[in-house]
Design a protein around this motif. Structure first.
Motif, PDB file in Angstrom:
ATOM      1  N   ASN A 192     -25.082  -4.309 -16.671  1.00  0.00           N
ATOM      2  CA  ASN A 192     -25.642  -4.946 -15.487  1.00  0.00           C
ATOM      3  C   ASN A 192     -26.601  -6.060 -15.880  1.00  0.00           C
ATOM      4  O   ASN A 192     -26.542  -7.167 -15.352  1.00  0.00           O
ATOM      5  N   ASP A 193     -27.486  -5.771 -16.868  1.00  0.00           N
ATOM      6  CA  ASP A 193     -28.474  -6.769 -17.258  1.00  0.00           C
ATOM      7  C   ASP A 193     -27.825  -7.982 -17.902  1.00  0.00           C
ATOM      8  O   ASP A 193     -28.306  -9.104 -17.770  1.00  0.00           O
ATOM      9  N   GLN A 240     -25.191  -9.384 -17.056  1.00  0.00           N
ATOM     10  CA  GLN A 240     -24.654 -10.289 -16.038  1.00  0.00           C
ATOM     11  C   GLN A 240     -25.719 -10.720 -15.040  1.00  0.00           C
ATOM     12  O   GLN A 240     -25.400 -11.218 -13.967  1.00  0.00           O
ATOM     13  N   ALA A 241     -27.002 -10.523 -15.419  1.00  0.00           N
ATOM     14  CA  ALA A 241     -28.075 -10.807 -14.472  1.00  0.00           C
ATOM     15  C   ALA A 241     -28.185 -12.295 -14.168  1.00  0.00           C
ATOM     16  O   ALA A 241     -28.727 -12.692 -13.139  1.00  0.00           O
ATOM     17  N   ASP A 242     -27.650 -13.152 -15.068  1.00  0.00           N
ATOM     18  CA  ASP A 242     -27.761 -14.587 -14.820  1.00  0.00           C
ATOM     19  C   ASP A 242     -26.744 -15.080 -13.801  1.00  0.00           C
ATOM     20  O   ASP A 242     -26.684 -16.260 -13.501  1.00  0.00           O
ATOM     21  N   GLY A 248     -29.009  -6.497  -4.210  1.00  0.00           N
ATOM     22  CA  GLY A 248     -28.119  -5.850  -5.156  1.00  0.00           C
ATOM     23  C   GLY A 248     -27.370  -4.664  -4.591  1.00  0.00           C
ATOM     24  O   GLY A 248     -26.179  -4.501  -4.825  1.00  0.00           O
ATOM     25  N   TYR A 285     -25.027  -4.509  -9.991  1.00  0.00           N
ATOM     26  CA  TYR A 285     -25.892  -4.483  -8.805  1.00  0.00           C
ATOM     27  C   TYR A 285     -26.967  -5.564  -8.862  1.00  0.00           C
ATOM     28  O   TYR A 285     -28.106  -5.356  -8.464  1.00  0.00           O
ATOM     29  N   ASN A 286     -26.594  -6.718  -9.423  1.00  0.00           N
ATOM     30  CA  ASN A 286     -27.538  -7.834  -9.403  1.00  0.00           C
ATOM     31  C   ASN A 286     -27.518  -8.490  -8.029  1.00  0.00           C
ATOM     32  O   ASN A 286     -26.513  -8.459  -7.321  1.00  0.00           O
ATOM     33  N   ASP A 287     -28.658  -9.104  -7.682  1.00  0.00           N
ATOM     34  CA  ASP A 287     -28.702  -9.841  -6.423  1.00  0.00           C
ATOM     35  C   ASP A 287     -27.784 -11.048  -6.524  1.00  0.00           C
ATOM     36  O   ASP A 287     -27.585 -11.625  -7.582  1.00  0.00           O
TER      37      ASP A 287
END
Lengths: 337, 194, 207
Positions: free
Chosen positions: A191-192, A194-196, A280, A272-274
């Motif tokens: 998840n992190d 793909q946070a960008d 999210g 679950y990124n915004d």
């Protein structure tokens, strides 16, 4: 959210989470049957269930009452213990797989101050655990087919063995390429990563398609639902089952569909990124719902394949593609570093 | 405390399940209990903090090896009991008991002598700045045990090729797409063999 | 496709479309090409699009195909042979049956029972007439043999009832006297349904 600021996960929180997953996913799995019937009906220009409750919403309750009150039939020559255990294995493995998967956002229960985490058991090899548990899920159909003293059941369980074994290879190899990119087996790390805002499906389209195809096979959904192909083998491994035992197989299948949806969403579709203005939790629910819908959509549109086509597809097309994908990913990662 | 209780539960359950595997005359019971025992062994791995090995145990033994066993079991009537042949039960008990004794001595001697230690304990990779069980395993596999690892891989490749050659003799016949009758096919196959 | 085209049975003059079925590839290269073309042709997505379009049609464009049967019923063909009707003469309102007994004779499952007597005008009248619907096979011989077109097959196909006798008495089958103006003349077995032209459709092969 920074991981260091999260409250401590207590045993009570995990137990509440487990009960929550069991209750909500079981209910959703039951509700999934309603959704499936409705959507398949719409795609064939029918109405679907509509007489029990408003828009047929209470059909689930009616079906539940029917399943629970049906006579529990165990065939005379069946192996009774294994026959009874098999549906439980299917349902249990489906739910255990959900233990390592992020479902629902984390929250703290007010007044008693118990923190309920997003993942029931945050082991750092979450993806492997889920795949392993889904692999163990093959014992449900397998034992069910072998225990019921029915030729169709035996054929069904033989198909279970070959289909699940073959497609586990594809699932594992296809998900290996994103694992190499992220360098971790934890859902949180995926998840992190793909946070960008760049989803992994952009880098790994082949792996995504392979994973989806293998996911259909592992959840026994339509293009590959040879385990219980009505036209060929009556109902395969569930031929002799009725009532709630049959219902457990059903719940297991729908829970597995949700699990595949969660893995696809978190690993390939941004987790679950915004996204833009959507928070999210809405994104992840939307993605899981879409993948669920996609499975139903495919069921309405595409026909079954033959067993030999299934094996051909797995070993001669998908597996080589997955291996090539892994090799190319490795070379690119090596060149970039 | 939890770990203590969990260990004993897992250990006792595993032993009982494997006993059933050996004692039962029914194929289905043996198979199911063997698979369940494998799952519980992966539980022991989780208790030791070896998450990766636990999951690999699940995937490899439960998901693949046992599934292959059970695929072979399809050729038997799983609902009937197997008739076992007991030739010389004294000899069997003697040999079995001796084997068990040897194993117990083998594994308990270093514990009694207190010279048992983990060469590569869990958390090895943390010294290098990366943490995680998979990293630990990878580090050991690709340094100290690189040669055995590669040799095992080669062996598996050889086995796979051998398997394909053994099984794939008539693979150029597609029985489903063939339009010839059964008799013609039989003739063709016989001709090939002759 | 117009009706004339549809009715043209002369082989060779129709506009048949032959499908271009290329044969199964034999060489390895040919098979590989087939796999590649099947993989990258968007044929699968055509299937997805068709089902999605039908869902949109059904939900938002009112093209739902279901007839909600107990609440709405489709018109049935006049050829349909369901529970019998006894017709009346339009002028006098008297029933048409002359008590000849031909239907009783021809009935191959022996389900018609009738009894006749002379009335005060020395005309035959039907004193008793029942059809045992437990035996009737709805072959239609009775309607065919009737010289007066008195007994015909009607459109009542919902034959579930608490008692079989609910249908079988003469009075039940006879057109009610107050609905005499609604009585339909029987077209005969060869009659085509009035909406036959509308029912002509393209065969599914055309698309």
């Amino acid at each position: 959210m920074d991981a260091t600021h999260l409250p401590e996960v207590t045993a009570a929180g995990v137990i509440i989470k487990a009960v929550l997953i069991l209750a909500v996913i079981a209910a959703i799995a039951g509700f999934g049957t309603y959704i499936e019937r409705k959507i398949l009906a719409f795609m064939q220009r029918r109405y679907g269930p509509q007489h029990v409750g408003p828009y047929g919403l209470l059909q689930l309750v009616a079906d539940g009452i029917k399943l629970f009150t049906k006579e529990d039939i165990i065939p005379q020559h069946a192996n009774k213990i294994i026959f009874a255990v098999a549906p439980v294995i299917t349902a249990a493995t489906a739910f255990i797989a959900l233990a390592a998967v992020p479902v629902f956002p984390d929250f703290t229960i007010p007044f008693i101050d118990v923190y309920v985490p997003s993942i029931a058991s945050d082991i750092n090899i979450g993806i492997l655990f889920v795949l392993g548990m889904m692999a163990a899920g093959l014992y449900g159909p397998l034992l069910a087919g072998m225990a019921q003293a029915n030729k169709w059941g035996i054929i069904g369980s033989a198909r279970t063995a070959i289909q699940f074994l073959s497609y586990e290879v594809v699932t594992g190899l296809s998900i290996l390429a994103p694992i190499m990119m992220v360098g971790s087996l934890s859902f949180v790390d995926f998840n992190d990563y793909q946070a960008d805002g760049t989803w992994l499906v952009v880098y790994q389209p082949v792996a995504f398609i392979l994973f989806l195809i293998a996911g259909f096979a592992e959840t026994n959904r339509t293009p590959f639902d040879l385990l219980e192909h009505e036209a060929e083998i009556i109902s395969g491994y569930v031929t002799e089952y009725s009532g709630m035992r049959w219902g457990l197989f059903f719940i297991g299948e729908y829970a597995n569909m949700i699990t595949i949806g969660v893995i696809a969403s978190v690993v390939f579709l941004g987790g679950y990124n915004d996204f833009w203005i959507f928070p999210g939790w809405l994104m992840i629910i939307g993605k899981i719902a879409f993948s669920f819908f996609f499975m139903l959509w495919v069921r309405a549109a595409w026909p079954h394949v033959r067993p030999d086509q299934l094996m051909w597809l797995c070993w001669k097309v998908l597996m080589p593609l997955a291996v090539v994908n892994v090799v190319i990913t490795g070379i690119v990662i090596m060149l970039v570093q | 405390m939890y770990e203590f209780v969990a260990f004993y539960i897992f250990a006792i359950a595993t032993t009982i399940l494997f006993l059933i595997t050996v004692m039962s005359k029914n194929v289905l019971y043996s198979m199911t209990s063997l698979a369940a025992g494998m799952v519980l062994i992966s539980g022991l791995f989780f208790l030791l903090g070896a998450d990766f090995l636990g999951v690999v145990q699940l995937i490899v033994y439960v998901g693949a090896v046992m599934a292959l066993y059970s695929f072979a079991m399809m050729f038997f009537d799983a609902t009937k009991d197997v008739k076992e042949k007991h030739g010389n039960s004294t000899l069997v008990f003697l040999l079995g008991g001796l084997m068990a004794l040897v194993f117990v001595v083998m594994f308990s001697a270093p514990i009694i002598g207190e010279n048992i230690q983990a060469l590569y304990p869990v958390g090895l990779a943390e010294n290098l700045g990366v943490s995680g069980n998979a990293q630990d395993v990878g580090l050991v596999l690709f340094t100290k045990y690189l040669v055995p690892f590669e040799v095992a891989a080669l062996m598996l490749l050889v086995a796979m090729i051998a398997g394909i050659i053994l099984a794939g003799k008539k693979m150029d016949y597609s029985l489903t797409e063939c339009e010839a009758s059964d008799e013609e096919l039989q003739k063709e196959i016989k001709k090939e063999e002759a | 496709m117009s009706l004339e085209q549809f009715k043209n049975r002369n082989v060779g003059t129709q506009n048949y479309k032959t499908l271009d079925l290329d044969h199964t590839p034999v060489t390895g290269m040919g098979q590989f090409k087939q796999v590649v073309s099947r993989t990258f042709k968007p044929e699968l997505f055509v299937g997805l699009w068709v089902t999605f379009r039908e869902m949109i049609n059904a939900l938002f464009r009112g093209k739902m195909h279901t007839t909600q049967y107990p609440f709405e019923k489709l018109p049935i063909s006049p050829r349909y042979r369901a529970i019998h009707d006894m017709l009346r003469l339009l002028e006098s309102g008297h029933y048409r049956c002359i008590g000849c007994g031909l239907c009783e004779k021809i009935c191959i499952s022996n389900c018609i029972t009738m009894d006749t007597q002379y009335d005060e005008n020395q005309r035959k009248e039907v004193s008793e007439y029942t059809i045992n619907f437990g035996r009737c096979i709805f072959c239609g011989y009775c309607a065919e043999v009737c010289p007066e077109l008195a007994i015909v097959h009607g459109p009542r196909y919902e034959t579930a009832s608490e008692q079989r006798a609910s249908f079988s008495l003469f009075e039940d089958m006879l057109t009610p006297i107050d609905q005499l103006n609604l009585q339909q003349e029987y077209q005969g077995f060869g009659a085509i349904s009035p909406n036959a032209d509308e029912n002509i459709k393209k065969t599914p092969l055309a698309y």
